[in-house]
Design an enzyme around this catalytic site. Sequence first.
Site, mmCIF file in Angstrom:
data_model
loop_
_atom_site.group_PDB
_atom_site.id
_atom_site.type_symbol
_atom_site.label_atom_id
_atom_site.label_comp_id
_atom_site.label_asym_id
_atom_site.label_seq_id
_atom_site.Cartn_x
_atom_site.Cartn_y
_atom_site.Cartn_z
ATOM 1 N N SER A 32 -20.490 17.591 85.892
ATOM 2 C CA SER A 32 -19.619 16.213 86.208
ATOM 3 C C SER A 32 -18.088 16.755 85.726
ATOM 4 O O SER A 32 -17.991 17.295 84.704
ATOM 5 C CB SER A 32 -19.941 15.355 85.234
ATOM 6 O OG SER A 32 -21.234 14.812 85.190
ATOM 7 N N HIS A 63 -19.732 14.417 91.352
ATOM 8 C CA HIS A 63 -20.485 15.643 91.769
ATOM 9 C C HIS A 63 -20.281 15.840 93.440
ATOM 10 O O HIS A 63 -20.520 14.943 94.100
ATOM 11 C CB HIS A 63 -21.960 15.486 91.503
ATOM 12 C CG HIS A 63 -22.206 15.531 90.146
ATOM 13 N ND1 HIS A 63 -22.871 16.675 89.689
ATOM 14 C CD2 HIS A 63 -22.092 14.919 88.946
ATOM 15 C CE1 HIS A 63 -23.011 16.576 88.335
ATOM 16 N NE2 HIS A 63 -22.717 15.442 87.731
ATOM 17 N N HIS A 85 -30.142 14.721 89.174
ATOM 18 C CA HIS A 85 -30.677 14.524 87.767
ATOM 19 C C HIS A 85 -31.784 13.666 87.861
ATOM 20 O O HIS A 85 -32.132 13.038 88.717
ATOM 21 C CB HIS A 85 -29.250 13.486 87.400
ATOM 22 C CG HIS A 85 -28.149 14.003 87.071
ATOM 23 N ND1 HIS A 85 -27.256 14.021 88.165
ATOM 24 C CD2 HIS A 85 -27.212 14.760 85.944
ATOM 25 C CE1 HIS A 85 -26.035 14.791 87.723
ATOM 26 N NE2 HIS A 85 -26.094 15.112 86.526
ATOM 27 N N TYR A 87 -32.262 10.738 86.428
ATOM 28 C CA TYR A 87 -32.054 9.333 86.394
ATOM 29 C C TYR A 87 -31.826 8.787 88.032
ATOM 30 O O TYR A 87 -31.979 7.746 88.249
ATOM 31 C CB TYR A 87 -30.915 8.729 85.685
ATOM 32 C CG TYR A 87 -29.603 9.523 85.807
ATOM 33 C CD1 TYR A 87 -28.848 8.907 86.903
ATOM 34 C CD2 TYR A 87 -29.029 10.439 85.195
ATOM 35 C CE1 TYR A 87 -27.683 9.844 87.259
ATOM 36 C CE2 TYR A 87 -27.865 11.036 85.380
ATOM 37 C CZ TYR A 87 -27.183 10.706 86.442
ATOM 38 O OH TYR A 87 -26.021 11.353 86.631
ATOM 39 N N GLU A 88 -31.452 9.887 89.072
ATOM 40 C CA GLU A 88 -31.236 9.642 90.369
ATOM 41 C C GLU A 88 -32.682 9.375 90.895
ATOM 42 O O GLU A 88 -32.839 8.883 92.074
ATOM 43 C CB GLU A 88 -30.532 10.676 91.137
ATOM 44 C CG GLU A 88 -29.186 10.952 90.383
ATOM 45 C CD GLU A 88 -28.712 12.069 91.014
ATOM 46 O OE1 GLU A 88 -28.174 11.894 92.198
ATOM 47 O OE2 GLU A 88 -28.507 13.129 90.378
ATOM 48 N N ALA A 115 -21.214 18.103 81.380
ATOM 49 C CA ALA A 115 -20.411 17.365 80.395
ATOM 50 C C ALA A 115 -21.341 16.599 79.326
ATOM 51 O O ALA A 115 -22.671 16.428 79.734
ATOM 52 C CB ALA A 115 -19.731 16.061 81.419
ATOM 53 N N MET A 216 -27.474 14.755 80.235
ATOM 54 C CA MET A 216 -28.717 14.272 81.107
ATOM 55 C C MET A 216 -29.038 15.268 82.230
ATOM 56 O O MET A 216 -29.463 14.798 83.410
ATOM 57 C CB MET A 216 -28.169 12.870 81.840
ATOM 58 C CG MET A 216 -27.734 12.071 81.092
ATOM 59 S SD MET A 216 -26.920 10.418 81.810
ATOM 60 C CE MET A 216 -26.258 9.413 80.455
ATOM 61 N N SER A 217 -28.657 16.604 81.908
ATOM 62 C CA SER A 217 -28.944 17.540 82.663
ATOM 63 C C SER A 217 -29.440 18.975 82.090
ATOM 64 O O SER A 217 -29.666 19.067 80.864
ATOM 65 C CB SER A 217 -27.760 17.772 83.505
ATOM 66 O OG SER A 217 -26.712 18.396 82.730
ATOM 67 N N ASN A 240 -16.829 13.188 75.134
ATOM 68 C CA ASN A 240 -16.718 11.930 74.407
ATOM 69 C C ASN A 240 -17.417 12.297 72.891
ATOM 70 O O ASN A 240 -18.376 12.941 72.868
ATOM 71 C CB ASN A 240 -17.427 10.708 74.704
ATOM 72 C CG ASN A 240 -18.693 10.962 75.447
ATOM 73 O OD1 ASN A 240 -19.040 11.756 76.196
ATOM 74 N ND2 ASN A 240 -19.602 10.362 74.762
ATOM 75 N N HIS A 252 -18.271 6.488 82.102
ATOM 76 C CA HIS A 252 -18.448 7.649 82.864
ATOM 77 C C HIS A 252 -16.887 7.902 83.458
ATOM 78 O O HIS A 252 -16.681 9.171 83.441
ATOM 79 C CB HIS A 252 -19.237 7.086 84.295
ATOM 80 C CG HIS A 252 -19.475 8.206 85.165
ATOM 81 N ND1 HIS A 252 -19.971 9.397 84.979
ATOM 82 C CD2 HIS A 252 -19.102 8.237 86.553
ATOM 83 C CE1 HIS A 252 -19.992 10.023 85.886
ATOM 84 N NE2 HIS A 252 -19.641 9.611 86.980
HETATM 85 N N1 HPA Z 1 -24.581 10.858 76.488
HETATM 86 C C1 HPA Z 1 -25.372 11.547 77.414
HETATM 87 N N2 HPA Z 1 -24.733 12.052 78.310
HETATM 88 C C2 HPA Z 1 -23.353 12.278 78.467
HETATM 89 C C3 HPA Z 1 -22.609 11.884 77.363
HETATM 90 C C4 HPA Z 1 -23.369 11.063 76.428
HETATM 91 O O1 HPA Z 1 -22.533 10.437 75.526
HETATM 92 N N3 HPA Z 1 -21.223 12.149 77.646
HETATM 93 C C5 HPA Z 1 -21.408 12.991 78.772
HETATM 94 N N4 HPA Z 1 -22.612 12.947 79.321
#
Ligand code: HPA
Length: 278
Positions: A32, A63, A85, A87-88, A115, A216-217, A240, A252
């Site tokens: 991402s 993406h 991913h 979750y998709e 990310a 998540m990847s 973050n 996001h």
């Molecule tokens: N959690 C999960 N996935 C992420 C995060 C997060 O804080 N930041 C970027 N991808």
Amino acid sequence: MKEIDYSHYLAAVDAIRSSIDFQPEIGLVLGSGLGDLADEVENPIILPYQSLPNWPVSTVSGHKGRLVLGTLYSRKVLVQQGRVHFYEGYAPADLAFAVRVMFLLGIKKLIVTNAAGGVNPNFKAGDVMLISDHIGFPAMVGFNPLAGLNDERFGVRFPDMSQAYDRAYAAKVREITERKNIPLQSGTYVWLSGPTFETPAEIRFLHSIGADAVGMSTVPEVIAARHAGMRVIGFSGITNACSHDGEVKTTHEEVLETADMIGPKIIAILKDLLPQMD
Ligand code: HPA
């Protein structure tokens, strides 16, 4: 989602081979907001995922959804700009499709980026973390991309994962970042299915089990790559700092904005790393 069989991978391999006149050596997966690296590829051949047979298509903003093949820092590369991913709605094996195609194309080295949220309280937004190990939560409870009949053409039934991330390459990264004065964190990446960001209790839990970053990847790709004996190096862009007490929200948009800022730091490392990846 339809079952993948060997012919599905081969069809994608053929489509890519017929579009290029060189042998790609290194695969890169851009996470991402980190897609700008693909702009550095010289004489790029661009293949949108929709144009490739059986290729799982990403649905997430940030993406792009295409392969970029060409020369990057003097190496022949295949860059995956965007990934899919869990979750998709994809099955775990779908998450490994691209890496298996890379393997069948003859690529033996893989660089993965993502990310991620910083779980380690010493991490701040904007940091780059070299992935030293991972915890693959969904994979640990059945959602492993290798679940199902094992295809020996990719690897053994029970692959070793003791050094999923290549230690010789990691040493080169540390040498480069020290020489160029690029701040670098290092730690364990934990894969969760998403798409929800974590609750504060989940973050405290992840911290207590030794996670430094959460995303998540990546892990399903690394599992498939190691199954096939590919050497792997991974970077998390810490977009973050995860909140341990629920006082800070995660969005996001914030993830994408910070990832934009991190991209050049990862590029600065890869500029020196790629020529050294024997
Ligand atoms: N959690 C999960 N996935 C992420 C995060 C997060 O804080 N930041 C970027 N991808």
